[in-house]
Design an enzyme around this catalytic site. Structure first.
Site, short mmCIF file in Angstrom:
data_model
loop_
_atom_site.label_atom_id
_atom_site.label_comp_id
_atom_site.label_asym_id
_atom_site.label_seq_id
_atom_site.Cartn_x
_atom_site.Cartn_y
_atom_site.Cartn_z
N LYS A 64 0.85 -1.20 0.00
CA LYS A 64 0.00 0.00 0.00
C LYS A 64 0.88 1.24 0.00
CE LYS A 64 -3.88 2.02 2.64
NZ LYS A 64 -4.75 1.87 3.83
N SER A 115 -9.89 1.92 3.01
CA SER A 115 -9.00 2.68 2.16
C SER A 115 -7.98 1.83 1.40
CB SER A 115 -8.25 3.71 3.00
OG SER A 115 -7.32 3.06 3.87
N SER A 129 -10.01 -0.40 7.23
CA SER A 129 -9.42 -0.22 5.90
C SER A 129 -8.71 -1.45 5.34
CB SER A 129 -8.42 0.95 5.92
OG SER A 129 -9.12 2.16 5.90
#
Lengths: 94, 482
Positions: free
Chosen positions: B72, B147, B171
């Site tokens: 990420k 997210s 997330s």
């Protein structure tokens, strides 16, 4: 209480300029969200300690020993403005 | 079966028997990305040459030897860009490896690729990325969740064997649910946050996305551990999180919180989760009703605590040491105000202002302090429930993936989608989302996620329960057609 919310004043505290359109939009949306969080007033919190953190660790230390880390060059590598091995900051005093 | 379709455990067998080399593993992923990521758009960037160089010297005898893991865009990998999907960090090159990256490397894994996300991890759909919208591999017109939407989408699309994400209020678990993969949020303090761009420091935790539960345990083995660079990481001995996998779950007690089975859950999600609960019963687990009485306040507490912490954490983006700087500022205040106005996206601005307000003089006690007290009550709810049960079961998300653009004008509605995941972060407990079926929406077949929450530091129990269900159902073997 959320009726007191002033997006302009708060954005100054946050050092964040807003356009007219953003200010109007956020004023409305955040007033709505602050209205929603008012529900926390229903909860009896008398005698309840606040939780800042879910773990019970406190006073965590490590040896204050010298070790390899960034060189000046590495620390400055992402700076938008730099000179003589220093960050350049916008003038603070007139 | 093609190489990119394998899970980590399957890949390891081939790597260790030398039927496949780490270079071939990277090439297989690169090939898949080239074929499908123009549609999924999960990757922001990748350095294939660098990954191939690292693969050429990988030691396959190590726990994750030669396994590429996608990262990420909020976790620093030395020499690579790390933007948190924000314009304010466009062009930033990470000068160091986050602790989780050091740990992955020590286990022999190869960090490969930067994954799209909501800007600064603020969002539930990955639509808040400053750079691109990621699609759900099951229906390209829908969001992948957020997210960590990129982290979930690329694993579901077989564009990565596994990935890392971060979970502040769901997330990891929510996008895993919406994309049909396994996403684990470890207990607070398990994994070092050093090198993770901070959103809300008392809630943030890094965790893995994988194609099955065993792989999740393997990645946790590499990620967890005390780090002198993160004072909140817990000083615990190393453990093997796969040790309970395959053990009988007969007699384990699973709690159904009555506050989580409410109106407003999509009927197909509700049906899939209830069928999963029946499956647990047939596997010998005992289902017990529990109560988490402060559930209804979790979203309100979260959006005060998380935004307050974010407003402080994001103060560092000042246009001096790194990141965007406005052109020709007149004064220092002008410099800050314009730099941040130009650099941050709308949702980030909204949360900075909300967080600033709840911490400001005159409002601190009414909002922030009160929220922290209710946080205590939420934590106590779980402590009481866990006296009766080994784990808690519920939907990960009340709904399946919605269409891109459908929600962007209603932030509160977006926030309320996180109701089942948020409390775990406030309480610091661990949680996992695993696939538990599908819902039909407008002709699309969309994954449903099942959430298991466990006591702090009882990841291995949660993994045992997740694995038992997974191995007795077909869902984890299903893949989207791309």
């Amino acid at each position: 209480m959320s009726a007191d919310f002033d997006v302009r004043y708060t954005s100054q505290l946050a050092r964040l300029d807003l356009s007219e359109a953003e200010a109007a939009k956020f004023q409305e949306q955040l007033t709505h969200i602050l209205g929603y969080v008012e529900k926390l007033k229903e909860v009896n919190v008398e005698g309840v300690n606040p939780t800042a953190h879910s773990s019970e660790l406190c006073n965590v230390f490590r040896a204050d020993a010298e070790r390899d880390w960034f060189t000046t060059e590495q620390a400055l590598a992402n700076a938008p403005r730099q000179a003589n091995g220093l960050f350049i900051v916008t003038k603070v005093l007139e | 079966m093609e190489l990119h379709q394998l899970n980590i455990s399957e890949l390891q067998v081939l790597l260790r028997s030398r039927e496949v080399t780490p270079v071939e593993a990277i090439q297989a992923i690169e090939g898949r990305i080239t074929t499908t990521d123009t549609r999924v758009r999960g990757y922001l960037s990748r350095d294939t040459e660098k990954a191939l160089r690292e693969a050429s010297t990988a030691d396959v005898s190590k726990p994750l030897g030669g396994v590429p893991i996608a990262i990420k865009d909020v976790i620093n990998v030395r020499g690579e860009s790390c933007s948190a999907a924000s314009k304010i960090l466009k062009g930033y090159t990470a000068p160091y490896d986050a602790t989780v990256i050091q740990r992955l490397r020590a286990a022999g894994a190869i960090p490969f690729g930067r994954l799209n996300m909501d800007e600064f991890a603020m969002g539930s759909s990955t639509e808040n990325s400053a750079f691109q919208k990621t699609a759900n591999p099951w229906d390209l017109n829908r969001i992948p969740g957020g997210s960590s939407g990129g982290s979930a989408a690329v694993v579901a699309a077989d564009e990565a064997f596994g990935s890392l994400g971060s979970d502040t209020g769901g997330s990891i678990r929510q996008p895993a649910a919406l994309c049909g993969c396994v996403g684990m949020k470890p207990s607070y303090g398990r994994v070092s946050r050093f090198g993770l761009i901070a959103f809300a420091s008392s809630l943030d935790q890094i965790g893995p996305f994988t194609k099955n539960v065993r792989d999740s345990a393997l990645l946790l083995n590499a990620l967890c551990g005390k780090d002198p660079m993160d004072s909140t990481s817990l000083p615990l001995p190393a453990e093997d999180f796969s040790r309970e996998l395959g053990r009988d779950i007969k007699g384990l007690r699973i709690g159904m919180p009555k506050e989580y089975f409410i109106d407003g859950i999509d009927p197909q999600v509700n049906a899939a989760v209830r069928a999963a609960i029946k499956q647990y019963e047939s596997l010998g687990a005992e289902i017990v009703e529990v109560s988490l009485p402060h559930t209804d306040y979790a979203v309100a507490v979260y959006y005060i605590v998380a935004t307050a912490e974010a407003s402080a954490n994001l103060a560092r983006f000042d246009g001096v040491r790194y990141g965007h700087r406005t052109d020709n500022p007149q004064t220092l205040l002008d410099h800050y105000g314009k730099t941040r106005a130009e650099g941050f996206g709308e949702e980030v601005k909204r949360r900075i202002i909300l967080g600033t307000y709840v911490l400001s003089s005159g409002y601190y006690d009414a909002y922030y302090l009160r929220a922290q007290k209710v946080r205590t009550l939420i934590q106590q709810d779980f402590e009481k429930a866990f006296q009766k049960v080994d784990a808690i079961i519920c939907p990960t998300s009340p709904e399946v993936a919605f269409k891109i653009g459908e929600r962007t004008n209603d932030p509160l509605k977006m926030y309320l989608a996180d109701i089942f995941t948020i409390a775990a972060n406030l309480a610091g407990i661990c949680g996992i989302s695993i696939p538990c079926g599908f819902a039909e929406k407008d002709g699309s077949r969309l994954p449903v996620g099942l959430q298991l929450l466990g006591k702090p530091l009882e990841e291995s129990r949660v993994l045992q329960l997740a694995h038992a269900y997974e191995q007795s159902t077909p869902w984890h073997r299903e893949r989207p057609r791309l």
